[in-house]
Design a protein around this motif. Structure first.
Motif, PDB file in Angstrom:
ATOM      1  N   ILE A  15       0.819  -1.207   0.000  1.00  0.00           N
ATOM      2  CA  ILE A  15       0.000   0.000   0.000  1.00  0.00           C
ATOM      3  C   ILE A  15       0.856   1.261   0.000  1.00  0.00           C
ATOM      4  CG2 ILE A  15      -1.593   1.371   1.418  1.00  0.00           C
ATOM      5  CD1 ILE A  15      -2.868  -1.310   2.289  1.00  0.00           C
ATOM      6  N   PHE A  16       1.857   1.301   0.859  1.00  0.00           N
ATOM      7  CA  PHE A  16       2.594   2.541   1.080  1.00  0.00           C
ATOM      8  C   PHE A  16       3.802   2.729   0.171  1.00  0.00           C
ATOM      9  CE2 PHE A  16       0.544   1.917   5.292  1.00  0.00           C
ATOM     10  CZ  PHE A  16      -0.182   3.100   5.328  1.00  0.00           C
ATOM     11  N   CYS A  17       4.479   1.644  -0.184  1.00  0.00           N
ATOM     12  CA  CYS A  17       5.715   1.807  -0.952  1.00  0.00           C
ATOM     13  C   CYS A  17       5.888   0.749  -2.031  1.00  0.00           C
ATOM     14  CB  CYS A  17       6.928   1.822  -0.022  1.00  0.00           C
ATOM     15  SG  CYS A  17       7.143   0.333   1.007  1.00  0.00           S
ATOM     16  N   GLY A  18       4.801   0.116  -2.427  1.00  0.00           N
ATOM     17  CA  GLY A  18       4.877  -0.964  -3.412  1.00  0.00           C
ATOM     18  C   GLY A  18       5.458  -0.536  -4.744  1.00  0.00           C
ATOM     19  N   GLY A  19       5.065   0.631  -5.219  1.00  0.00           N
ATOM     20  CA  GLY A  19       5.590   1.121  -6.489  1.00  0.00           C
ATOM     21  C   GLY A  19       7.073   1.399  -6.424  1.00  0.00           C
ATOM     22  N   THR A  20       7.506   1.994  -5.332  1.00  0.00           N
ATOM     23  CA  THR A  20       8.929   2.294  -5.142  1.00  0.00           C
ATOM     24  C   THR A  20       9.753   1.013  -5.092  1.00  0.00           C
ATOM     25  OG1 THR A  20       8.391   4.311  -3.912  1.00  0.00           O
ATOM     26  CG2 THR A  20      10.598   3.400  -3.607  1.00  0.00           C
ATOM     27  N   LEU A  21       9.271   0.015  -4.356  1.00  0.00           N
ATOM     28  CA  LEU A  21      10.002  -1.247  -4.250  1.00  0.00           C
ATOM     29  C   LEU A  21      10.099  -1.932  -5.609  1.00  0.00           C
ATOM     30  CD1 LEU A  21       8.558  -2.704  -0.910  1.00  0.00           C
ATOM     31  CD2 LEU A  21      10.733  -1.509  -1.254  1.00  0.00           C
ATOM     32  N   ALA A  22       8.992  -1.986  -6.338  1.00  0.00           N
ATOM     33  CA  ALA A  22       9.004  -2.627  -7.647  1.00  0.00           C
ATOM     34  C   ALA A  22       9.935  -1.902  -8.611  1.00  0.00           C
ATOM     35  CB  ALA A  22       7.584  -2.673  -8.219  1.00  0.00           C
ATOM     36  N   LYS A  23       9.923  -0.593  -8.556  1.00  0.00           N
ATOM     37  CA  LYS A  23      10.782   0.212  -9.435  1.00  0.00           C
ATOM     38  C   LYS A  23      12.254  -0.075  -9.156  1.00  0.00           C
ATOM     39  CE  LYS A  23      11.384   5.032 -10.932  1.00  0.00           C
ATOM     40  NZ  LYS A  23      10.866   6.426 -10.756  1.00  0.00           N
ATOM     41  N   HIS A  24      12.621  -0.127  -7.880  1.00  0.00           N
ATOM     42  CA  HIS A  24      14.008  -0.414  -7.533  1.00  0.00           C
ATOM     43  C   HIS A  24      14.384  -1.856  -7.884  1.00  0.00           C
ATOM     44  CE1 HIS A  24      15.857   3.054  -5.490  1.00  0.00           C
ATOM     45  NE2 HIS A  24      14.604   3.430  -5.279  1.00  0.00           N
ATOM     46  N   ALA A  25      13.448  -2.783  -7.705  1.00  0.00           N
ATOM     47  CA  ALA A  25      13.730  -4.174  -8.062  1.00  0.00           C
ATOM     48  C   ALA A  25      14.039  -4.291  -9.549  1.00  0.00           C
ATOM     49  CB  ALA A  25      12.546  -5.063  -7.687  1.00  0.00           C
TER      50      ALA A  25
END
Length: 233
Positions: A15-25
């Protein structure tokens, strides 16, 4: 680069940082998600053990969608996380084991007590993790920064916005893996308006942040240290 998200419950990272984590992955960075609890209070008409098992399985599937290489559960009791030296040292151990460059966690001003206590524990453990005389199974480490995420409040005003345009569907799919929790929150209702339609509500909030910063969709953070803003992006 290594990122470690320390979250109170399964689904918080998505919810809070899913997009950021996926982008960095996708950039090739190492992503780890540590859950303080298994969210065993998040359900009706079943046992805590059954809910915990379901939510752990859901969190592991969502972690795969986000590209996390490590998904762990730290064993704290849902709704009952307490601030103590023992618990702070436990988080020191978690941070040292991951040896991250950046830590993502909850903002201190949040209605949920688990979120508030997690924010305190992680912030204080972050300082202790670098101290050589603090004993643990792992050596000292010195992450560059902590980034706090949260719900809109009077005091949470993000100063760092991460463009997650193009990651909206992946983030929604990761949240959707928490099928039991999405249903529970929509039925539970009344506490947070977005629970009426969780996935659409989160997407709308990200779109609003994006509009303010000139992109399609964004996640917002408050860094502990301003000096390291450029490392998250």
């Amino acid at each position: 680069m290594k990122l470690l998200a320390i979250v109170a419950h399964p689904d918080d990272a998505d919810i809070f940082c899913g997009g950021t984590l996926a982008k960095h992955a996708d950039r090739g960075d190492s992503i780890a998600i540590a859950h303080m609890t298994k969210g065993e209070y998040g359900g009706f008409e079943t046992t805590e053990a059954d809910i915990a098992a379901t939510r752990e399985a859901e969190a592991r599937r969502s972690g795969e969608r986000l590209g996390a290489s490590d998904v762990t559960f730290l064993g704290f009791p849902d709704g009952r996380i307490e601030y103590s030296l023992e618990n702070r040292l436990s988080i020191v151990e978690t941070i040292r084991a991951a040896d991250p460059d950046l830590i993502l966690t909850h903002y201190r001003d949040d209605m949920h007590p688990d979120h508030r206590i997690t924010a305190r524990l992680v912030t204080d453990a972050y300082y202790m993790a670098s101290l050589p005389l603090v004993e643990s199974d792992y050596g000292p480490c010195d992450p560059d920064n902590v980034y706090f995420f949260g719900k809109p409040t009077s005091s949470f005003e993000p100063t760092v916005h991460i463009d997650i345009s193009g990651y909206e569907d992946r983030k929604a799919a990761a949240i959707g893996e928490h099928e039991s929790q999405v249903a529970f929150l929509e039925e539970h209702g009344g506490i947070d308006a977005e629970f009426d339609n969780l996935i659409d509500g989160v997407a709308a909030e990200d779109a609003t942040r994006g509009k303010r910063t000139g992109v399609a969709s964004a996640e917002g953070y408050v860094p502990l240290h301003d000096r390291a803003d450029a490392f998250l992006g």
